[in-house]
Write a protein that holds these residues in place. Structure first.
Motif, mmCIF file in Angstrom:
data_model
loop_
_atom_site.group_PDB
_atom_site.id
_atom_site.type_symbol
_atom_site.label_atom_id
_atom_site.label_comp_id
_atom_site.label_asym_id
_atom_site.label_seq_id
_atom_site.Cartn_x
_atom_site.Cartn_y
_atom_site.Cartn_z
ATOM 1 N N ALA A 209 0.820 -1.201 0.000
ATOM 2 C CA ALA A 209 0.000 0.000 0.000
ATOM 3 C C ALA A 209 0.852 1.247 0.000
ATOM 4 C CB ALA A 209 -0.913 0.016 1.200
ATOM 5 N N GLY A 210 2.114 1.080 0.097
ATOM 6 C CA GLY A 210 2.979 2.250 0.104
ATOM 7 C C GLY A 210 3.269 2.700 1.511
ATOM 8 N N PRO A 211 4.425 3.236 1.756
ATOM 9 C CA PRO A 211 4.778 3.669 3.098
ATOM 10 C C PRO A 211 3.856 4.779 3.577
ATOM 11 C CG PRO A 211 6.360 4.477 1.484
ATOM 12 C CD PRO A 211 5.466 3.533 0.769
ATOM 13 N N GLY A 212 3.566 4.725 4.837
ATOM 14 C CA GLY A 212 2.743 5.782 5.412
ATOM 15 C C GLY A 212 1.275 5.518 5.317
ATOM 16 N N ASN A 213 0.903 4.490 4.639
ATOM 17 C CA ASN A 213 -0.519 4.201 4.576
ATOM 18 C C ASN A 213 -0.782 2.711 4.660
ATOM 19 O OD1 ASN A 213 -3.053 5.531 4.386
ATOM 20 N ND2 ASN A 213 -3.358 4.504 2.450
#
Lengths: 213, 559
Positions: A209-213
């Protein structure tokens, strides 16, 4: 404990997926709570009981045979009432003069809820009765109306067919209605729902989901 | 541009329900934030003075009570100090700078005591039907401090900073419809103010925005004393609310085909109505030009690091500039909007085309605003079990033709959608790379359509649908979706949702555009940041003056 109706429906849908039901059946399963609530029945407990039974190994396909316009539904496995109930209900709505004969549903109320939901656009009233003619319950405009006591919820044999009676008055689900559910039932359903969860792989942790999320 | 003829027909689902188009959508005057603010202005909602119980650092509680003609709603806000290392926008966070609930009525002290025990816990709390929406937000620390310090020293914040980060806080979740025991949607669905989609959620976010603005001014007053100044009106208006959105939102778009079908149909019907106007007035053309010029400034203030998105924005600027130049030179405006739409759809990038279509709606509230009434879902579509399989087959081929061609082989299954045990959120896995595809959501509708075709062909053509479901209950979901599309043709995304060409951001952008979000800022191919209510009225008085003229807001230059 008290759950919002949609909160319970979401839990029930997840639990149904958790026991292996396809998405469409899982969602319609949750929709069957509404006809039962309308009838003032303990929908949450009925649904949870049926689903828990189902978890013990029934197939999603109905164990059945069709002779003429009669569907013989074998419900000797832990619930066929559920998946086969929905399948059978749509079959019932698929043509005039059709009827279902069966034995020992896991819970006749659930089967009738499936009939009510799946035939709600047919303009017909269906009744479930014992071979001696005693009516257990009927459907009307998507709602369930039960006639008899809890003792008749698992009749040895039953017949479901269209009934030519005047429409029953039905009531909508109260907008403020919530679902009462025992802590045990909530735990059982949450356990079933957890079967849908997947542990993230290392790759997915990095890219899922991608970093930070 | 080519001379045009009237285009009274809507675009087709094959044209609209693609990653290309959905992933280029912009807010319109039918976006849910716009619907809310128009309703508030039309019904002359009022607001009590906010009750702030905050210390010098801005920690404490606040109550914002807003009054419709029939009812009162209160945003109850809790602000607390949290360790920096525990501040995260992820759903699995356990503490937040601020937490909120939209309360049905005005809470008394006993209710405030109850709420103070559960709202800061968010998912770990239990709620009642008196609570309508649950939310939380974290500060953009650098921006919040910058604005507070500037105001404390008697100055306004730097516009360059505001252009880069147009908010003081980011919401990390906005929950409605029964989550954690709050009110079901059915409890409020018959209230006039909540007829349109997501109105309670939008109201909550608008009130949160007011709280963040009041909070920063409160902190500035305590830091600066007599030197402190409030935010200038235009800056106050420009500051929105941030939001980070990831894959968790995507399945909503897939799981609610009938609702999505209604949203898209309303939008496409609005576009078709405007394209059908034969003789636009000079005033209408003037409104369009003013909005288009504002959109150009908005595009120039849309900062993204993603190089692909940056290129898309530059292309859109070029296209909108060209359109404005052309429009200023026209002499015959006959079917002007259809001319512009035809040109944009044929010649522009998807972003340029969708922005153009959004802009042509702006002058025509009287013509299209009634469509908001068709955007909510009431009763679901029942399956007609008595239809014959030959009829069903015909409908299947007509509706899912895009999925039934020879080029959709099993090799085109690349992804699966699952719920992460750790994150409790939908995620994407890769088949063959990740475990868990046996627990995936059945979002492979393109493949299910092929299975349904095979199932139909295995039964006699005069058999009925009910018989097919009895034999193939696993196809019930697809059958229901097919049924829905007979009346709601825009209900299905006509793409392979598990294929190698999947674009998750397209799904997110579509939904966020319907909310009314701006400044899409992709941080990867699976999540993005947006700004909500940027440029929107920031007080009830402001709202009564200019409730609806804020699409594509920009802050402009330093004076």
């Amino acid at each position: 404990m008290e759950l919002a109706h949609s909160e319970f429906a979401a839990l029930l849908t997840k639990a149904a997926r958790g026991v292996g039901l396809p998405d469409g059946l899982a969602r319609q399963n949750a929709a069957l709570v509404a006809p039962l609530l309308t009838a003032g029945l303990p929908a949450a407990e009925i649904a949870a009981h049926v689903l828990t039974s189902f978890a013990t190994g029934a197939s999603v396909k109905a164990d059945h045979r069709i002779v003429g316009k009669t569907l013989f539904l074998a419900a000797d496995k832990p619930l066929s009432t559920f998946a086969s109930g929905i399948g059978a209900a749509y079959w019932l709505a698929g043509g005039d003069g059709r009827r279902i004969e069966g034995s020992t549903p896991d819970d006749a109320r659930w089967l009738l809820a499936a009939i009510a939901y799946c035939t709600r656009a047919s303009g017909k009233i269906y009744a479930i009765r014992q071979p001696d003619g005693q009516v257990i319950g009927t459907t009307c405009d998507g709602a369930v109306i039960m006639k008899n006591s809890e003792a008749d919820m698992q009749p040895d044999k039953f017949v479901i067919e269209s009934q030519s009676v005047s429409a029953h008055p039905t009531s909508k689900i109260p907008a403020y209605g919530t679902v009462q559910i025992s802590p045990e039932t909530a735990t059982n359903l949450t356990t079933l729902a957890s079967f849908t969860l997947v542990a993230d792989s290392e790759r997915s942790c990095l890219k899922g989901a991608g970093p930070g999320n | 541009m080519d001379s045009a003829s009237p285009a009274l027909k809507r675009r087709t689902p094959d044209e609209v329900m693609t990653f290309r188009t959905l992933g280029a959508m912009f807010p319109t005057r039918l976006s849910f934030m716009r619907l809310l603010l128009r309703c508030m202005a039309r019904e002359k909602w009022k607001m009590d003075p906010p009750r702030l119980s905050l210390d010098a650092q801005g920690y404490g509680t606040a109550i914002y009570t807003i009054r419709t003609p029939q009812r009162a709603y209160s945003l109850v806000a809790f602000s607390q100090e949290i360790p920096d290392e525990r501040r995260t926008d992820r759903v699995i966070a356990e503490v937040w700078d601020t937490t909120y609930v939209l309360y049905d009525g005005i809470p008394d002290q006993a209710e405030m005591d109850r709420l103070s025990n559960c709202v800061p816990l968010q998912e770990a709390g239990r709620f009642t039907p008196r609570e309508l929406v649950l939310s939380r937000a974290n500060k953009s620390l650098r921006m919040f401090d910058h604005v507070a310090n500037k105001l404390a020293s008697g100055q306004q914040p730097a516009l360059a900073d505001l252009r880069r980060v147009g908010y003081l806080m980011r919401t990390t979740a906005v929950y409605g419809n029964g989550k954690f025991g709050i009110a079901d949607r059915s409890r409020i669905a018959d209230r006039a103010e909540f007829q349109a989609p997501f109105q309670a959620e939008m109201l909550t976010v608008w009130l949160i925005r007011l709280f963040t603005l009041d909070l920063v001014e409160h902190v500035a007053r305590h830091r600066g004393g007599a030197s402190a100044v409030p935010l200038a009106i235009r800056i106050r208006r420009f500051i929105g609310i941030g939001n980070a959105t990831g894959l968790g939102m995507a399945p909503f778009l897939i799981n609610h085909p009938e609702l999505i079908g209604r949203w898209i149909e309303a939008r496409e019907t609005a576009i078709a109505r405007v394209r059908g106007i034969a003789k636009p007035t000079r005033t209408e053309i003037g409104t369009f030009l003013r909005c288009a010029e504002r959109a150009l400034s908005y595009l120039g203030e849309w900062p993204v690091e993603d190089s692909g998105y940056a290129f898309r924005i530059r292309t859109t600027i070029h296209e909108i500039e060209g359109m404005i130049t052309w429009l200023r030179s026209i002499t015959d405006p006959t079917y002007l909007w259809d001319q512009i739409a035809c040109h944009a759809l044929a010649k522009f990038s998807p972003d340029g085309a969708e922005m153009t279509l959004s802009l042509i709606l702006e002058p025509y509230g009287d013509l299209i605003d009634d469509l908001e009434e068709s955007m909510s879902l009431h009763d679901g579509t029942p399956i007609r079990a008595d239809q014959t399989l030959s009829d069903l087959r015909r409908r299947l081929v007509a509706t899912y033709g895009w999925a039934l061609g020879p080029d959709l082989s099993q090799e085109r299954r690349r992804h699966f959608w699952y719920v992460s045990a750790a994150k409790q959120e939908p995620r994407l896995g890769e088949i063959g790379e990740d475990e868990g595809d046996d627990k995936a959501f059945a979002f492979d509708y393109a493949f299910q359509a092929r299975s349904l075709l095979a199932a139909i062909d295995s039964l006699p053509p005069d058999a009925d649908l009910g018989s097919l479901i009895l034999h193939h209950p696993e196809l019930l979901d697809l059958i229901e979706r097919l049924e829905i599309q007979q009346s709601k043709p825009f209900a299905e995304i006509r793409e392979n949702l598990v294929g190698p060409d999947l674009v998750p951001l397209a799904l997110l952008r579509c939904k966020l555009a319907f909310f009314g979000a701006a400044k899409f800022d992709p941080l990867s191919d699976k999540w993005l940041r947006v700004t909500l209510f940027q440029g929107a009225p920031s007080s009830i008085a402001d709202l009564q003056e200019t409730p609806d003229d804020w699409i594509f807001a920009h802050i402009g230059q330093e004076h």
